[in-house]
Write a protein that holds these residues in place. Structure first.
Motif, PDB file in Angstrom:
ATOM      1  N   SER A  34      49.061 -58.549  32.598  1.00  0.00           N
ATOM      2  CA  SER A  34      49.109 -58.949  34.007  1.00  0.00           C
ATOM      3  C   SER A  34      49.913 -57.952  34.833  1.00  0.00           C
ATOM      4  CB  SER A  34      49.700 -60.352  34.141  1.00  0.00           C
ATOM      5  OG  SER A  34      48.841 -61.299  33.538  1.00  0.00           O
ATOM      6  N   THR A  35      50.983 -57.429  34.272  1.00  0.00           N
ATOM      7  CA  THR A  35      51.770 -56.411  34.971  1.00  0.00           C
ATOM      8  C   THR A  35      50.935 -55.146  35.186  1.00  0.00           C
ATOM      9  OG1 THR A  35      53.803 -57.253  33.976  1.00  0.00           O
ATOM     10  CG2 THR A  35      53.886 -55.041  34.912  1.00  0.00           C
TER      11      THR A  35
ATOM     12  N   GLY B 180      52.911 -63.951  33.053  1.00  0.00           N
ATOM     13  CA  GLY B 180      51.690 -63.225  33.405  1.00  0.00           C
ATOM     14  C   GLY B 180      50.475 -64.110  33.529  1.00  0.00           C
ATOM     15  N   HIS B 181      50.377 -65.129  32.679  1.00  0.00           N
ATOM     16  CA  HIS B 181      49.222 -66.025  32.750  1.00  0.00           C
ATOM     17  C   HIS B 181      49.226 -66.798  34.065  1.00  0.00           C
ATOM     18  CE1 HIS B 181      47.985 -65.351  28.582  1.00  0.00           C
ATOM     19  NE2 HIS B 181      49.272 -65.329  28.292  1.00  0.00           N
TER      20      HIS B 181
ATOM     21  N   SER C   1      44.868 -59.697  40.008  1.00  0.00           N
ATOM     22  CA  SER C   1      46.253 -59.427  40.378  1.00  0.00           C
ATOM     23  C   SER C   1      46.693 -60.415  41.440  1.00  0.00           C
ATOM     24  CB  SER C   1      46.414 -58.001  40.908  1.00  0.00           C
ATOM     25  OG  SER C   1      47.707 -57.811  41.463  1.00  0.00           O
TER      26      SER C   1
ATOM     27  N   GLY D 125      52.724 -55.549  29.550  1.00  0.00           N
ATOM     28  CA  GLY D 125      51.945 -56.775  29.546  1.00  0.00           C
ATOM     29  C   GLY D 125      50.724 -56.625  30.439  1.00  0.00           C
TER      30      GLY D 125
ATOM     31  N   SER E 102      59.991 -59.462  32.193  1.00  0.00           N
ATOM     32  CA  SER E 102      59.047 -60.550  31.940  1.00  0.00           C
ATOM     33  C   SER E 102      59.025 -60.875  30.457  1.00  0.00           C
ATOM     34  CB  SER E 102      57.637 -60.147  32.404  1.00  0.00           C
ATOM     35  OG  SER E 102      57.200 -58.983  31.706  1.00  0.00           O
TER      36      SER E 102
ATOM     37  N   THR F 236      50.738 -65.710  36.968  1.00  0.00           N
ATOM     38  CA  THR F 236      50.540 -64.817  38.116  1.00  0.00           C
ATOM     39  C   THR F 236      49.074 -64.436  38.277  1.00  0.00           C
ATOM     40  OG1 THR F 236      51.016 -62.802  36.810  1.00  0.00           O
ATOM     41  CG2 THR F 236      52.870 -63.869  37.934  1.00  0.00           C
ATOM     42  N   ARG F 237      48.359 -64.261  37.192  1.00  0.00           N
ATOM     43  CA  ARG F 237      46.964 -63.855  37.344  1.00  0.00           C
ATOM     44  C   ARG F 237      46.054 -65.019  37.734  1.00  0.00           C
ATOM     45  NH1 ARG F 237      45.429 -62.097  31.171  1.00  0.00           N
ATOM     46  NH2 ARG F 237      44.862 -64.127  30.300  1.00  0.00           N
TER      47      ARG F 237
ATOM     48  N   ASP G  28      48.681 -55.565  38.109  1.00  0.00           N
ATOM     49  CA  ASP G  28      49.399 -55.381  39.375  1.00  0.00           C
ATOM     50  C   ASP G  28      49.586 -53.892  39.674  1.00  0.00           C
ATOM     51  OD1 ASP G  28      49.562 -58.114  39.667  1.00  0.00           O
ATOM     52  OD2 ASP G  28      51.641 -58.259  38.992  1.00  0.00           O
TER      53      ASP G  28
END
Length: 368
Positions: free
Chosen positions: A283-284, A17-18, A190, A281, A211, A20-21, A287
């Motif tokens: 970051s998810t 997540g870190h 996102s 999470g 994830s 992807t963001r 999204d």
């Protein structure tokens, strides 16, 4: 002619997540003609490389956190790794001092890597979790908040990944009673693009997004795959969240499985999904906001941040959440489809606050 700014961007390796963001930040820095170098290794490096094939990546040792197999021992497992975390932070500082001699960066942007701060190099730290949820009660959480603010204030700026007022999704995590003096809310980040034309939602199509660190990523994968039957009402696509690994040898019939996808590929799948099954999470969740999706949330057992986020969003009536140990796949999907999710999300102009923050700090660099 002015030389482009040399930016080092370093996401934490605690799940993907870190990384992807950081994708929208990298995109915007490249638009601004900055020379971007990413510090990453392993799965995070592979994911970012799949999104930016020409990106310069330098290896940095990760924290290599592992979760426990049960909720009851989660906190103890993390506590036992605290010395390793502190050692990693000290190693980050030494690593940055060394690479700075070679690369001469103008700015470092760190996503939750607390050691990436050295004298003479402007620095930003990015986080959504100002308030650390310990699970040990309000007194301990208050002490952790004060300590965390002191650490974050050592950086030139602290970018808080959430909206400041309306449409916040972090709740108490990003809006505690006290915030760092250098805090700036930069909105939601996102990897997905809300402006791309959307494909038609296919009824009964379920997208499973896995994830997080092992073994919990693999345990949830097993729990879900073992419950998918040949006479299921739904059609499943699974994204394993494990770049560098292989597709499982045995899969239920009719399952589409990908070890990982870049942002464009993931966006196509999420557009057409009727429902997303995922961890809670942060970051998810971001999204899901952009894609305005319904979801079945399954927080990582014992992970107090994810449990808080899932409970908070369930309390608001937005999502259905269930514990991993009590997963009843078809029944839980049916319940989750009844909730609105972020079906009418209103996040404002996507990434506008982030772009303003980047423009401001690049403007300050221009003066020197």
């Amino acid at each position: 002619m002015n030389q482009p700014f040399k930016i080092l961007l370093a996401p934490l390796d605690w799940g993907l997540g870190h990384a992807t963001r950081c994708i929208p930040i990298i995109r915007y820095l490249l638009e601004k003609q900055c020379e971007v170098t990413v510090a990453a290794e392993g799965a995070a490096a592979l994911l970012l490389r799949s999104n930016f094939p020409e990106l310069s990546i330098v290896p940095i040792e990760g924290y290599k956190i592992r979760y426990s197999r049960s909720a009851g021992t989660f906190a103890f497992k993390i506590l036992m790794q605290v010395p390793k975390i502190f050692k990693a932070i000290q190693n980050e500082k030494k690593w940055l001092a060394k690479v700075q001699q070679q690369y001469k960066f103008d700015l470092v942007i760190s996503d939750n890597r607390y050691g990436l701060k050295i004298e003479g190099l402007p620095s930003v730290i990015m986080t959504h979790q100002l308030q650390i949820k310990s699970g040990a009660g309000a007194v301990i959480d208050g002490l952790l908040l004060n300590l965390h603010c002191q650490i974050l204030e050592q950086f030139d700026q602290c970018w808080v990944v959430d909206h400041q007022h309306e449409n916040s999704i972090g709740g108490e995590l990003s809006h505690p009673q006290k915030i760092p003096s250098n805090a700036r809310y930069i909105g939601l980040l996102s990897q997905l693009d809300a402006d791309i034309t959307r494909s038609t939602v296919k009824e009964g199509k379920v997208l499973v997004l896995l994830s997080g660190p092992e073994p919990q990523r693999g345990l949830l994968e097993y729990e879900i795959l073992s419950r998918i039957t040949s006479n299921s009402l739904y059609r499943y696509t699974v994204v394993g969240g494990n770049p560098g690994e292989s597709v499982p040898d045995v899969l239920p019939l009719g399952i589409d499985y990908y070890t990982h996808l870049n942002a464009f590929q993931l966006q196509e799948l999420m557009h057409s999904a009727d429902l997303v099954i995922c961890r809670s999470g942060y970051s998810t969740l971001m999204d899901l906001v952009v894609m305005e999706k319904k979801a079945l949330l399954i927080p990582t057992p014992g992970q107090s941040e994810q449990e808080y986020l899932a409970a908070n969003l369930s309390k608001q009536g937005l999502f259905f959440s269930t514990k991993q140990a009590s997963l009843d796949l078809e029944s839980d999907i049916s319940e989750a489809l009844k909730r609105p999710g972020f079906a009418e999300a209103s996040g404002g102009l996507q990434h506008q606050k982030m772009k303003e923050a980047v423009d401001e700090i690049l403007g300050k660099l221009q003066k020197f």
